[in-house]
Scaffold this motif. Structure first.
Motif, mmCIF file in Angstrom:
data_model
loop_
_atom_site.group_PDB
_atom_site.id
_atom_site.type_symbol
_atom_site.label_atom_id
_atom_site.label_comp_id
_atom_site.label_asym_id
_atom_site.label_seq_id
_atom_site.Cartn_x
_atom_site.Cartn_y
_atom_site.Cartn_z
ATOM 1 N N ALA A 147 -1.435 1.301 65.457
ATOM 2 C CA ALA A 147 -0.859 0.846 65.587
ATOM 3 C C ALA A 147 -0.936 1.149 67.459
ATOM 4 C CB ALA A 147 0.569 1.184 65.815
ATOM 5 N N LEU A 148 -1.508 2.206 67.587
ATOM 6 C CA LEU A 148 -1.863 2.551 68.852
ATOM 7 C C LEU A 148 -2.661 2.152 69.388
ATOM 8 C CD1 LEU A 148 -1.326 4.406 71.084
ATOM 9 C CD2 LEU A 148 -2.420 6.613 70.388
ATOM 10 N N GLY A 149 -4.130 2.409 68.276
ATOM 11 C CA GLY A 149 -5.137 1.377 68.509
ATOM 12 C C GLY A 149 -5.269 -0.374 68.573
ATOM 13 N N PHE A 150 -4.401 -1.017 68.194
ATOM 14 C CA PHE A 150 -4.531 -2.426 68.442
ATOM 15 C C PHE A 150 -3.132 -2.381 69.193
ATOM 16 C CE2 PHE A 150 -7.212 -2.285 63.976
ATOM 17 C CZ PHE A 150 -7.103 -3.463 64.504
ATOM 18 N N CYS A 151 -2.540 -1.513 70.015
ATOM 19 C CA CYS A 151 -1.949 -1.777 70.559
ATOM 20 C C CYS A 151 -2.977 -2.206 72.619
ATOM 21 C CB CYS A 151 -0.242 -0.898 71.046
ATOM 22 S SG CYS A 151 0.881 -1.322 69.901
ATOM 23 N N LEU A 152 -3.474 -0.430 72.166
ATOM 24 C CA LEU A 152 -4.435 -0.978 73.502
ATOM 25 C C LEU A 152 -5.347 -1.943 73.657
ATOM 26 C CD1 LEU A 152 -5.577 3.184 72.372
ATOM 27 C CD2 LEU A 152 -4.007 2.026 75.403
ATOM 28 N N LEU A 153 -5.500 -2.375 72.673
ATOM 29 C CA LEU A 153 -6.479 -4.076 72.217
ATOM 30 C C LEU A 153 -5.659 -5.047 73.049
ATOM 31 C CD1 LEU A 153 -8.699 -4.921 71.206
ATOM 32 C CD2 LEU A 153 -7.570 -5.198 69.243
ATOM 33 N N GLY A 154 -4.420 -4.823 72.310
ATOM 34 C CA GLY A 154 -3.321 -6.030 73.087
ATOM 35 C C GLY A 154 -3.665 -5.730 74.793
ATOM 36 N N PHE A 155 -3.070 -4.635 74.919
ATOM 37 C CA PHE A 155 -2.756 -4.058 76.611
ATOM 38 C C PHE A 155 -4.580 -4.844 77.166
ATOM 39 C CE2 PHE A 155 -3.124 -1.428 80.458
ATOM 40 C CZ PHE A 155 -1.359 -1.785 80.902
ATOM 41 N N PHE A 156 -5.758 -4.131 76.487
ATOM 42 C CA PHE A 156 -6.361 -5.123 77.251
ATOM 43 C C PHE A 156 -6.620 -6.534 77.208
ATOM 44 C CE2 PHE A 156 -10.507 -6.301 76.414
ATOM 45 C CZ PHE A 156 -11.884 -5.796 77.738
ATOM 46 N N ILE A 157 -6.155 -7.139 76.480
ATOM 47 C CA ILE A 157 -6.603 -8.493 76.279
ATOM 48 C C ILE A 157 -5.161 -8.492 77.474
ATOM 49 C CG2 ILE A 157 -5.795 -10.588 74.424
ATOM 50 C CD1 ILE A 157 -6.376 -9.133 72.433
ATOM 51 N N GLY A 158 -4.156 -8.764 77.688
ATOM 52 C CA GLY A 158 -2.919 -9.059 78.033
ATOM 53 C C GLY A 158 -3.425 -8.941 80.467
ATOM 54 N N LEU A 159 -4.499 -7.501 80.119
ATOM 55 C CA LEU A 159 -4.552 -7.551 81.883
ATOM 56 C C LEU A 159 -5.886 -8.408 81.825
ATOM 57 C CD1 LEU A 159 -5.141 -3.584 81.602
ATOM 58 C CD2 LEU A 159 -3.725 -5.343 82.995
ATOM 59 N N LEU A 160 -6.403 -9.399 80.568
ATOM 60 C CA LEU A 160 -7.999 -10.553 80.977
ATOM 61 C C LEU A 160 -7.598 -11.743 80.496
ATOM 62 C CD1 LEU A 160 -10.679 -8.450 78.766
ATOM 63 C CD2 LEU A 160 -10.441 -8.348 81.547
ATOM 64 N N LEU A 232 -12.264 4.698 67.098
ATOM 65 C CA LEU A 232 -13.133 3.492 68.031
ATOM 66 C C LEU A 232 -11.939 2.670 67.910
ATOM 67 C CD1 LEU A 232 -16.143 3.063 65.263
ATOM 68 C CD2 LEU A 232 -15.596 3.941 67.669
ATOM 69 N N THR A 233 -10.688 2.504 67.351
ATOM 70 C CA THR A 233 -9.642 1.170 67.237
ATOM 71 C C THR A 233 -8.841 1.662 68.563
ATOM 72 O OG1 THR A 233 -8.264 1.908 65.993
ATOM 73 C CG2 THR A 233 -10.282 0.498 65.132
ATOM 74 N N ILE A 234 -9.104 2.886 68.750
ATOM 75 C CA ILE A 234 -8.652 3.569 70.008
ATOM 76 C C ILE A 234 -9.368 4.226 70.940
ATOM 77 C CG2 ILE A 234 -6.830 6.095 71.224
ATOM 78 C CD1 ILE A 234 -6.535 6.328 68.329
ATOM 79 N N LEU A 235 -11.007 4.545 71.173
ATOM 80 C CA LEU A 235 -11.577 4.496 71.709
ATOM 81 C C LEU A 235 -12.330 3.730 72.808
ATOM 82 C CD1 LEU A 235 -13.171 8.242 70.992
ATOM 83 C CD2 LEU A 235 -11.305 7.803 71.814
ATOM 84 N N VAL A 236 -12.303 2.996 72.246
ATOM 85 C CA VAL A 236 -13.363 1.133 72.639
ATOM 86 C C VAL A 236 -12.241 1.110 73.713
ATOM 87 C CG1 VAL A 236 -14.306 -0.934 71.942
ATOM 88 C CG2 VAL A 236 -15.011 1.770 71.017
ATOM 89 N N PRO A 237 -11.061 0.126 73.060
ATOM 90 C CA PRO A 237 -10.259 -0.568 74.298
ATOM 91 C C PRO A 237 -9.623 0.813 75.530
ATOM 92 C CG PRO A 237 -8.480 0.040 72.506
ATOM 93 C CD PRO A 237 -10.486 0.660 72.315
ATOM 94 N N LEU A 238 -9.377 2.192 74.667
ATOM 95 C CA LEU A 238 -9.060 2.701 76.238
ATOM 96 C C LEU A 238 -10.346 2.746 76.925
ATOM 97 C CD1 LEU A 238 -7.082 4.662 76.958
ATOM 98 C CD2 LEU A 238 -8.759 6.740 75.461
ATOM 99 N N ALA A 239 -11.300 3.279 76.912
ATOM 100 C CA ALA A 239 -12.010 2.316 77.956
ATOM 101 C C ALA A 239 -12.536 2.237 78.265
ATOM 102 C CB ALA A 239 -14.034 2.862 76.908
ATOM 103 N N ALA A 240 -12.559 0.379 77.693
ATOM 104 C CA ALA A 240 -12.140 -1.025 78.743
ATOM 105 C C ALA A 240 -11.064 -0.730 79.869
ATOM 106 C CB ALA A 240 -12.261 -1.511 77.626
ATOM 107 N N ILE A 241 -10.390 -0.498 79.207
ATOM 108 C CA ILE A 241 -9.017 -0.309 80.414
ATOM 109 C C ILE A 241 -9.037 0.107 81.671
ATOM 110 C CG2 ILE A 241 -6.465 0.308 80.186
ATOM 111 C CD1 ILE A 241 -6.126 -0.424 77.081
ATOM 112 N N THR A 242 -9.625 1.817 81.033
ATOM 113 C CA THR A 242 -10.069 2.678 82.228
ATOM 114 C C THR A 242 -10.600 2.019 82.880
ATOM 115 O OG1 THR A 242 -9.866 4.186 80.488
ATOM 116 C CG2 THR A 242 -11.052 4.709 82.617
#
Length: 253
Positions: A147-160, A232-242
């Motif tokens: 859930a954390l990984g895909f929430c990070l992905l969703g946060f990234f999508i919301g930013l874009l 990876l589902t956590i680290l990849v979107p986290l790096a993109a958000i950073t």
């Protein structure tokens, strides 16, 4: 760390979720219950076991993740996009909150909603089929990490995202098809070549397989591969958000 600021955003997001409880919780649970009725009861009674497990019980972990993945992305993406849409994002950026604190508040709230949805869905499943959880602590840990990984992905999508339609593109046209093809309704071992190998390219299969292992102790891929997939589902979107917070891309301009 500004715990008061993080708690304020967290409480606001949870309050917004409670105001839309039908759409956020009840509707996904009803949809999942229909899957159990159709695939678990109607079709499942005519199918043989999967990996030695009753078919209706076999699909429970996958159906839980089917709801969790899409709702995690939707909740997190809408949570950060709406301040962008209304212009209040500048108040958040000017508040005494670090990027880490801002992301923690929004993603933490979205992940909380997803975990609650998963647990309610699991309780709903017990009304239709027999469910066994061999590793309850690991089941909760896997669920929180996914859930954390895909929430990070969703946060990234919301930013874009530039509009509300773009918020739905990934969960509806990418994640949902990949989840259906990621071993929710079948075991990879039941597929013939070359489809068995092709399925292993799908990243969702590693999440579903690992999560199913916490229930029944069976997996389509090695457990280590599932753990790596979750990381990876956590680290990849986290790096993109950073990167977005450092550059201000789609955020400050």
């Amino acid at each position: 760390m500004n715990l008061r600021g993080v708690a304020a955003i967290y409480r606001f997001e949870m309050a917004r979720w409670r105001r839309t409880l039908w759409q956020s919780l009840v509707a996904p649970v009803i949809t999942t219950a229909l899957y159990f009725l159709v695939f678990g009861s109607a079709i499942g009674s005519r199918m043989s076991d999967m990996a030695g497990i009753d078919y209706g019980s076999f699909i429970v972990p996958g159906l839980i993740l089917l709801s969790v993945l899409t709702q995690s992305i939707s909740n997190a993406s809408f949570g950060i996009y709406f301040p962008k849409f209304t212009g209040t994002i500048y108040e958040i950026l000017s508040a005494p909150l670090s990027p880490f604190e801002t992301v923690s508040a929004y993603v933490g709230a979205a992940a909380t909603k997803s975990v609650i949805l998963a647990l309610v869905t699991l309780l709903t499943a017990t009304l239709f089929v027999d469910v066994e959880v061999q590793h309850p602590a690991l089941m909760l840990l896997f669920l929180v990490l996914i859930a954390l990984g895909f929430c990070l992905l969703g946060f990234f999508i919301g930013l874009l995202a530039n509009n509300f339609e773009q918020l739905q593109f990934v969960p509806l046209l990418v994640v949902t098809p990949l989840t259906f093809l990621g071993g929710v309704f079948y075991s990879v071992s039941a597929l013939a070549e070359p489809w068995r190998t092709v399925t292993l390219v799908n990243p969702i299969i590693y999440l579903v397989s690992g999560y199913r292992w916490t229930f029944y102790g069976v997996a389509d891929v090695p457990l280590g591969a599932s753990i790596l997939g979750m990381m990876l589902t956590i680290l990849v979107p986290l790096a993109a958000i950073t990167w977005i917070f450092r550059t201000g891309y789609k955020l400050k301009n």
